[in-house]
Design an enzyme around this catalytic site. Structure first.
Site, PDB file in Angstrom:
ATOM      1  N   ASP A 190      -0.084   8.266   3.382  1.00  0.00           N
ATOM      2  CA  ASP A 190       1.020   7.502   2.796  1.00  0.00           C
ATOM      3  C   ASP A 190       1.204   8.023   1.374  1.00  0.00           C
ATOM      4  OD1 ASP A 190       2.902   5.258   2.451  1.00  0.00           O
ATOM      5  OD2 ASP A 190       1.386   4.406   1.133  1.00  0.00           O
ATOM      6  N   SER A 191       2.239   7.531   0.700  1.00  0.00           N
ATOM      7  CA  SER A 191       2.437   7.904  -0.704  1.00  0.00           C
ATOM      8  C   SER A 191       1.410   7.220  -1.615  1.00  0.00           C
ATOM      9  CB  SER A 191       3.842   7.497  -1.150  1.00  0.00           C
ATOM     10  OG  SER A 191       3.957   6.086  -1.122  1.00  0.00           O
ATOM     11  N   GLU A 233       2.088  -1.012  -6.333  1.00  0.00           N
ATOM     12  CA  GLU A 233       1.021  -0.089  -6.754  1.00  0.00           C
ATOM     13  C   GLU A 233       0.423  -0.510  -8.101  1.00  0.00           C
ATOM     14  OE1 GLU A 233      -0.398   2.865  -5.513  1.00  0.00           O
ATOM     15  OE2 GLU A 233       0.689   2.906  -3.615  1.00  0.00           O
ATOM     16  N   TYR A 287       7.668   7.763  -3.087  1.00  0.00           N
ATOM     17  CA  TYR A 287       8.439   8.734  -2.312  1.00  0.00           C
ATOM     18  C   TYR A 287       9.912   8.280  -2.177  1.00  0.00           C
ATOM     19  CZ  TYR A 287       4.455  11.438  -0.281  1.00  0.00           C
ATOM     20  OH  TYR A 287       3.379  12.264  -0.061  1.00  0.00           O
ATOM     21  N   GLY A 288      10.092   6.957  -2.178  1.00  0.00           N
ATOM     22  CA  GLY A 288      11.410   6.389  -1.843  1.00  0.00           C
ATOM     23  C   GLY A 288      12.602   6.933  -2.609  1.00  0.00           C
ATOM     24  N   CYS A 322       8.777  -0.586   5.178  1.00  0.00           N
ATOM     25  CA  CYS A 322       7.986   0.245   4.268  1.00  0.00           C
ATOM     26  C   CYS A 322       6.574  -0.305   4.337  1.00  0.00           C
ATOM     27  CB  CYS A 322       8.553   0.126   2.848  1.00  0.00           C
ATOM     28  SG  CYS A 322       7.447   0.789   1.571  1.00  0.00           S
ATOM     29  N   THR A 323       5.600   0.573   4.454  1.00  0.00           N
ATOM     30  CA  THR A 323       4.231   0.106   4.695  1.00  0.00           C
ATOM     31  C   THR A 323       3.588  -0.540   3.468  1.00  0.00           C
ATOM     32  OG1 THR A 323       3.423   2.354   4.279  1.00  0.00           O
ATOM     33  CG2 THR A 323       3.795   1.716   6.578  1.00  0.00           C
ATOM     34  N   HIS A 324       4.229  -0.418   2.303  1.00  0.00           N
ATOM     35  CA  HIS A 324       3.735  -1.164   1.142  1.00  0.00           C
ATOM     36  C   HIS A 324       4.085  -2.656   1.233  1.00  0.00           C
ATOM     37  CE1 HIS A 324       3.142   2.723  -0.865  1.00  0.00           C
ATOM     38  NE2 HIS A 324       2.511   2.086  -1.840  1.00  0.00           N
ATOM     39  N   CYS A 333       3.718   5.881   6.638  1.00  0.00           N
ATOM     40  CA  CYS A 333       4.718   5.751   5.580  1.00  0.00           C
ATOM     41  C   CYS A 333       6.076   5.915   6.240  1.00  0.00           C
ATOM     42  CB  CYS A 333       4.489   6.862   4.546  1.00  0.00           C
ATOM     43  SG  CYS A 333       5.758   6.965   3.270  1.00  0.00           S
TER      44      CYS A 333
HETATM   45  N1  DGL Z   1       4.800   3.269   2.046  1.00  0.00           N
HETATM   46  C1  DGL Z   1       5.986   4.085   1.873  1.00  0.00           C
HETATM   47  C2  DGL Z   1       6.966   3.760   2.973  1.00  0.00           C
HETATM   48  O1  DGL Z   1       6.539   3.230   3.983  1.00  0.00           O
HETATM   49  C3  DGL Z   1       6.454   3.911   0.474  1.00  0.00           C
HETATM   50  C4  DGL Z   1       7.377   4.970  -0.012  1.00  0.00           C
HETATM   51  C5  DGL Z   1       7.369   5.164  -1.493  1.00  0.00           C
HETATM   52  O2  DGL Z   1       6.380   5.689  -1.989  1.00  0.00           O
HETATM   53  O3  DGL Z   1       8.406   4.866  -2.098  1.00  0.00           O
HETATM   54  O4  DGL Z   1       8.125   4.025   2.910  1.00  0.00           O
END
Ligand code: DGL
Length: 272
Positions: free
Chosen positions: A10-11, A152, A42-43, A184-186, A73
């Site tokens: 993931d990011s 984060e 990453y978004g 989004c996994t966050h 991610c």
């Molecule tokens: N966990 C990433 C996702 O599922 C987050 C992307 C990010 O870093 O913006 O999209």
């Protein structure tokens, strides 16, 4: 039977929400987790840039002996899953896609919401999910710029995070959504706050359990599962600060574990 580990990335810490579901479902498997915190978020990046990062990470995880890779991610899956499958034909990948299908199956109001990153909404993967599963219902797309960084930073339930979420969720509530997809996994990390804001009449959907079932099925079908008596373990790397990463693991309720530093040099990721 195959004792090699499963690679997962993931990011940053978002993929840990997928990892913990995988560990519960597959306690005999070993995992290699990489959080690309140096490039987080990453978004807001272009899909091409996220694709490059994903390719470097996948090469490194395969180099470490991964038998399967879970792209934990949504943004990286949206940017890179198709091209990774082209570049590594026959290699098993599992990616995230927004859980629009269960939301559509659940809705009674005919309107569902999806929250995800800007990049995810720009992708063909997202367009194809909506096209396949949401012909008869209204899908409201809401990007949440800045939310990944808040998470984060450990701001899981602060006035600022609440105000940001309120600004995105209230317009969807006014339009009567009764399902909300965490794309989004966050975002599952702030699920308690999200649930408080949307109230009990909106079902909040996290695709992680479905991803775990898919990984299990793939391992079983392809003879890649670890023996039932094998002992699971996770090795962690981050391209950010390993200590800060370990602290965040604790903050989301996981046991603190050793975290190693992974480093990028000219597009190549080294995982020592
Ligand atoms: N966990 C990433 C996702 O599922 C987050 C992307 C990010 O870093 O913006 O999209």
């Amino acid at each position: 039977m195959d004792v090699r580990p499963i690679g997962i990335f993931d990011s940053g810490i978002g993929g840990l929400t997928v990892l913990r579901t995988l560990e519960e479902a597959l306690p005999q498997e070993r995992f290699l987790y990489f959080g690309d915190t140096a490039h987080m978020p990453y978004g807001p990046r272009s899909l091409a840039e996220v694709r490059e990062f994903s390719l470097g990470i996948v090469r490194a995880l395969i180099g470490k002996g991964s038998k399967l890779i879970v792209i934990a991610c949504n943004t990286a899956s949206a940017a890179a899953l198709a091209s990774l499958r082209d570049s590594f034909p026959r290699y098993p990948f599992v990616g995230m896609e927004p859980a629009v299908k269960p939301a559509v199956e659940h809705t009674r109001t005919g309107t569902v919401g999806v929250i995800a990153t800007v990049a995810t909404f720009q992708s063909e993967l997202y367009a194809s999910v909506v096209e396949r599963f949401a012909k008869e219902v209204d899908v409201l797309h809401q990007p949440c710029p800045g939310l990944v960084k808040q998470i984060e930073a450990g701001e899981f339930d602060t006035p600022k995070t609440e105000a940001m979420l309120r600004g995105w969720l209230e317009p969807m509530l006014e339009r009567n959504i009764d399902a909300l997809v965490l794309g989004c996994t966050h975002y599952p990390i702030v699920r308690p706050l999200i649930e408080r804001l949307v109230g009990p009449d909106v079902r909040v959907i996290d695709p992680a359990p479905a991803i775990a079932r898919q990984v299990k099925r793939l391992l079983d079908e392809s003879g890649l599962a670890a023996p039932p008596d094998a002992k699971g373990a996770v090795t962690y790397w981050t391209s950010g600060d390993p200590d800060a990463f370990a602290t965040m693991m604790e903050r989301i309720g996981m046991a603190r574990a050793p975290v190693r530093a992974g480093s990028w040099t000219a597009g190549e990721l080294t995982l020592p």
